[in-house]
Design a protein around this motif. Structure first.
Motif, PDB file in Angstrom:
ATOM      1  N   VAL A 274     -17.646  -8.621  10.726  1.00 14.98           N
ATOM      2  CA  VAL A 274     -18.556  -7.631  11.290  1.00 14.98           C
ATOM      3  C   VAL A 274     -18.936  -6.648  10.192  1.00 14.98           C
ATOM      4  N   LYS A 275     -20.227  -6.471   9.949  1.00 13.41           N
ATOM      5  CA  LYS A 275     -20.690  -5.612   8.867  1.00 13.41           C
ATOM      6  C   LYS A 275     -20.211  -4.182   9.068  1.00 13.41           C
ATOM      7  N   ALA A 276     -19.699  -3.584   7.992  1.00 11.17           N
ATOM      8  CA  ALA A 276     -19.175  -2.219   8.051  1.00 11.17           C
ATOM      9  C   ALA A 276     -19.238  -1.585   6.674  1.00 11.17           C
ATOM     10  N   ASP A 277     -18.964  -0.298   6.617  1.00  8.31           N
ATOM     11  CA  ASP A 277     -18.943   0.414   5.342  1.00  8.31           C
ATOM     12  C   ASP A 277     -17.725  -0.017   4.521  1.00  8.31           C
ATOM     13  N   PRO A 278     -17.841   0.025   3.188  1.00  4.31           N
ATOM     14  CA  PRO A 278     -16.715  -0.376   2.344  1.00  4.31           C
ATOM     15  C   PRO A 278     -15.575   0.627   2.413  1.00  4.31           C
ATOM     16  N   GLY A 279     -14.383   0.166   2.070  1.00  7.45           N
ATOM     17  CA  GLY A 279     -13.252   1.084   2.029  1.00  7.45           C
ATOM     18  C   GLY A 279     -11.932   0.378   1.812  1.00  7.45           C
ATOM     19  N   LEU A 280     -10.991   1.119   1.243  1.00  6.07           N
ATOM     20  CA  LEU A 280      -9.608   0.686   1.035  1.00  6.07           C
ATOM     21  C   LEU A 280      -8.691   1.836   1.417  1.00  6.07           C
ATOM     22  N   ILE A 281      -7.638   1.532   2.158  1.00  5.23           N
ATOM     23  CA  ILE A 281      -6.601   2.520   2.437  1.00  5.23           C
ATOM     24  C   ILE A 281      -5.250   1.835   2.269  1.00  5.23           C
ATOM     25  N   PHE A 282      -4.303   2.505   1.608  1.00  6.10           N
ATOM     26  CA  PHE A 282      -2.996   1.889   1.418  1.00  6.10           C
ATOM     27  C   PHE A 282      -1.921   2.961   1.264  1.00  6.10           C
ATOM     28  N   THR A 283      -0.691   2.543   1.560  1.00  4.10           N
ATOM     29  CA  THR A 283       0.495   3.337   1.268  1.00  4.10           C
ATOM     30  C   THR A 283       1.502   2.435   0.587  1.00  4.10           C
ATOM     31  N   LEU A 284       1.985   2.874  -0.557  1.00  7.33           N
ATOM     32  CA  LEU A 284       3.047   2.182  -1.272  1.00  7.33           C
ATOM     33  C   LEU A 284       4.313   2.994  -1.068  1.00  7.33           C
ATOM     34  N   SER A 285       5.326   2.384  -0.473  1.00  4.77           N
ATOM     35  CA  SER A 285       6.509   3.152  -0.090  1.00  4.77           C
ATOM     36  C   SER A 285       7.784   2.449  -0.521  1.00  4.77           C
ATOM     37  N   GLN A 286       8.847   3.243  -0.568  1.00 10.20           N
ATOM     38  CA  GLN A 286      10.196   2.721  -0.809  1.00 10.20           C
ATOM     39  C   GLN A 286      11.098   3.345   0.239  1.00 10.20           C
ATOM     40  N   GLY A 287      11.468   2.528   1.237  1.00 13.46           N
ATOM     41  CA  GLY A 287      12.183   3.083   2.367  1.00 13.46           C
ATOM     42  C   GLY A 287      11.305   4.084   3.103  1.00 13.46           C
ATOM     43  N   GLU A 288      11.796   5.292   3.261  1.00 12.29           N
ATOM     44  CA  GLU A 288      11.046   6.352   3.950  1.00 12.29           C
ATOM     45  C   GLU A 288      10.185   7.170   2.996  1.00 12.29           C
ATOM     46  N   ASN A 289      10.262   6.899   1.706  1.00 11.49           N
ATOM     47  CA  ASN A 289       9.571   7.718   0.711  1.00 11.49           C
ATOM     48  C   ASN A 289       8.261   7.066   0.262  1.00 11.49           C
ATOM     49  N   GLU A 290       7.227   7.876   0.191  1.00 10.31           N
ATOM     50  CA  GLU A 290       5.961   7.405  -0.348  1.00 10.31           C
ATOM     51  C   GLU A 290       6.006   7.397  -1.875  1.00 10.31           C
ATOM     52  N   ILE A 291       5.615   6.259  -2.456  1.00 13.44           N
ATOM     53  CA  ILE A 291       5.516   6.166  -3.911  1.00 13.44           C
ATOM     54  C   ILE A 291       4.110   6.518  -4.357  1.00 13.44           C
ATOM     55  N   ALA A 292       3.126   5.984  -3.642  1.00  8.93           N
ATOM     56  CA  ALA A 292       1.714   6.231  -3.976  1.00  8.93           C
ATOM     57  C   ALA A 292       0.883   6.024  -2.723  1.00  8.93           C
ATOM     58  N   VAL A 293      -0.231   6.760  -2.639  1.00  8.25           N
ATOM     59  CA  VAL A 293      -1.152   6.625  -1.512  1.00  8.25           C
ATOM     60  C   VAL A 293      -2.579   6.536  -2.041  1.00  8.25           C
ATOM     61  N   SER A 294      -3.449   6.012  -1.227  1.00 11.54           N
ATOM     62  CA  SER A 294      -4.861   5.969  -1.598  1.00 11.54           C
ATOM     63  C   SER A 294      -5.472   7.342  -1.403  1.00 11.54           C
ATOM     64  N   ASP A 295      -5.991   7.891  -2.477  1.00  8.13           N
ATOM     65  CA  ASP A 295      -6.710   9.163  -2.434  1.00  8.13           C
ATOM     66  C   ASP A 295      -7.634   9.209  -3.649  1.00  8.13           C
ATOM     67  N   LYS A 296      -8.284  10.338  -3.875  1.00  5.96           N
ATOM     68  CA  LYS A 296      -9.266  10.422  -4.956  1.00  5.96           C
ATOM     69  C   LYS A 296      -8.639  10.334  -6.345  1.00  5.96           C
ATOM     70  N   ASN A 297      -7.309  10.414  -6.434  1.00  5.19           N
ATOM     71  CA  ASN A 297      -6.646  10.296  -7.729  1.00  5.19           C
ATOM     72  C   ASN A 297      -6.448   8.845  -8.165  1.00  5.19           C
ATOM     73  N   VAL A 298      -6.634   7.908  -7.239  1.00  5.27           N
ATOM     74  CA  VAL A 298      -6.524   6.494  -7.588  1.00  5.27           C
ATOM     75  C   VAL A 298      -7.702   6.110  -8.484  1.00  5.27           C
ATOM     76  N   LEU A 299      -7.417   5.437  -9.588  1.00  2.66           N
ATOM     77  CA  LEU A 299      -8.463   5.041 -10.525  1.00  2.66           C
ATOM     78  C   LEU A 299      -9.102   3.727 -10.079  1.00  2.66           C
ATOM     79  N   SER A 300     -10.418   3.643 -10.240  1.00  2.00           N
ATOM     80  CA  SER A 300     -11.126   2.454  -9.771  1.00  2.00           C
ATOM     81  C   SER A 300     -12.384   2.217 -10.598  1.00  2.00           C
ATOM     82  N   ARG A 301     -12.923   1.006 -10.473  1.00  2.00           N
ATOM     83  CA  ARG A 301     -14.189   0.643 -11.107  1.00  2.00           C
ATOM     84  C   ARG A 301     -14.708  -0.630 -10.441  1.00  2.00           C
ATOM     85  N   LYS A 302     -15.985  -0.916 -10.653  1.00  4.24           N
ATOM     86  CA  LYS A 302     -16.563  -2.161 -10.154  1.00  4.24           C
ATOM     87  C   LYS A 302     -15.981  -3.328 -10.946  1.00  4.24           C
TER      88      LYS A 302
END
Length: 332
Positions: free
Chosen positions: A98-126
């Protein structure tokens, strides 16, 4: 699950058939209970420290997204680690998307602790190794194919990602992830300008290439379930085009087509410059099952039963499929 995670993308545009890379560096003091929860629009494959660690988004809807969970312990190492996620925003409506807007969301965790999350600090490129905007359909049910150029070196710098607006209604996939099996054995016929690859039975999975090429060259890889009267794999059938593109570089080429699942029994590749094959075929993906063994007095009944069960396995991924080759859709 995504308390501090945000939907991100490489730009504020809604481009059809676009690929993007995202990288996250993180440190670990131990390698236990590391998990990736992820949702995308379209499909994705992820590499941790250079090893394929996750792929295959579950088909969903713009108003309700599913997230997939992957255990990553065996890919981790003490100290510095890097996670790279490539996302394919399909953007073209089909029977399986189903056509929709692009996007990625993720959480990288270790047990109950977050290691990394998707936010504007994540580096990206085409990701420009894929031909963005190609929009070449395989079938109306399946949607677009792809073209991957192994001669391209992406020198574009990584930049901070853009926050994008998508639904907060994100629920667990609720079913098991696919199992990626080992390379399926193949027989290869080479007539000096054309390879015919036969794995002997129907299978559904991802293209896997390992070969040397004597020079750069464009290859068209055709996949199908049968051969025509000339012993060729039919590529164009009505409005359908059962092919993917690959541009080989001079020397060693390795490629895993984790974005698009293909099916059939045969591959066919025409080439202009000599190719030395290490492996060309597919790695099947199946839904994890416990298959009950049944015995029959009549061996023909046994063969019919086994063929029926195997057919169901080929047609079972995030949902049942009417046909794994040309449709991968469910007509209910």
């Amino acid at each position: 699950m995504f308390t501090n995670s945000k939907w991100i993308w490489i730009n504020n545009e809604n481009n059809e058939d676009e690929y993007a890379d995202f990288i996250v560096d993180f440190d670990l003091e131990s390698i236990k209970n590391v998990k990736l929860d992820i949702s995308v629009d379209g499909n994705f494959q992820a590499y941790l420290n250079g090893e394929l660690c996750a792929l295959g988004a579950c088909a969903d809807y713009p108003f309700q997204k599913y997230y997939d969970s992957f255990e990553l312990d065996k890919y981790c190492r003490i100290g510095k680690n890097q996670l790279k996620i490539t996302v394919w925003h399909i953007g073209i409506i089909s029977s399986v998307y189903v056509k929709a807007d692009p996007g990625l969301i993720f959480t990288l965790s270790q047990g109950e602790n977050e290691i990394a999350v998707s936010d504007k600090n994540v580096l990206s490129r085409k990701n420009i190794k894929y031909t963005n905007g190609l929009c070449k359909n395989i079938t109306g049910q399946l949607g677009p194919s792809y073209r991957y150029d192994n001669t391209v070196i992406n020198e574009e710098p990584y930049r901070h990602s853009i926050l994008v607006k998508k639904t907060d209604n994100i629920v667990s996939r609720g079913i098991e992830n696919f199992e990626l099996l080992e390379r399926i054995p193949v027989k290869i016929e080479d007539n000096g300008s054309r390879l015919l690859i036969d794995w002997g039975k129907e299978a559904s999975g991802h293209l896997d290439l390992e070969f040397d090429s004597e020079g750069d060259q464009e290859l068209l890889i055709v996949f199908g379930e049968h051969l025509d009267e000339d012993g060729r794999v039919p590529r164009i059938i009505g409005p359908r085009d059962f092919s993917v593109g690959f541009v080989a570089k001079d020397g060693e080429n390795r490629f895993f087509g984790g974005m698009r699942r293909i099916a059939g029994r045969y591959l066919e590749i025409e080439y202009a410059k000599p190719i030395k094959v290490g492996y060309i075929g597919i790695r099947p993906v199946v839904y994890p099952l416990n298959v009950k063994e049944k015995t029959f007095d009549n061996q023909l009944h046994k063969k019919i039963y086994d063929a029926s069960v195997y057919t169901l396995i080929c047609c079972m991924h995030e949902h049942y499929e009417d046909c794994p080759w040309r449709e991968q859709a469910l007509y209910s």
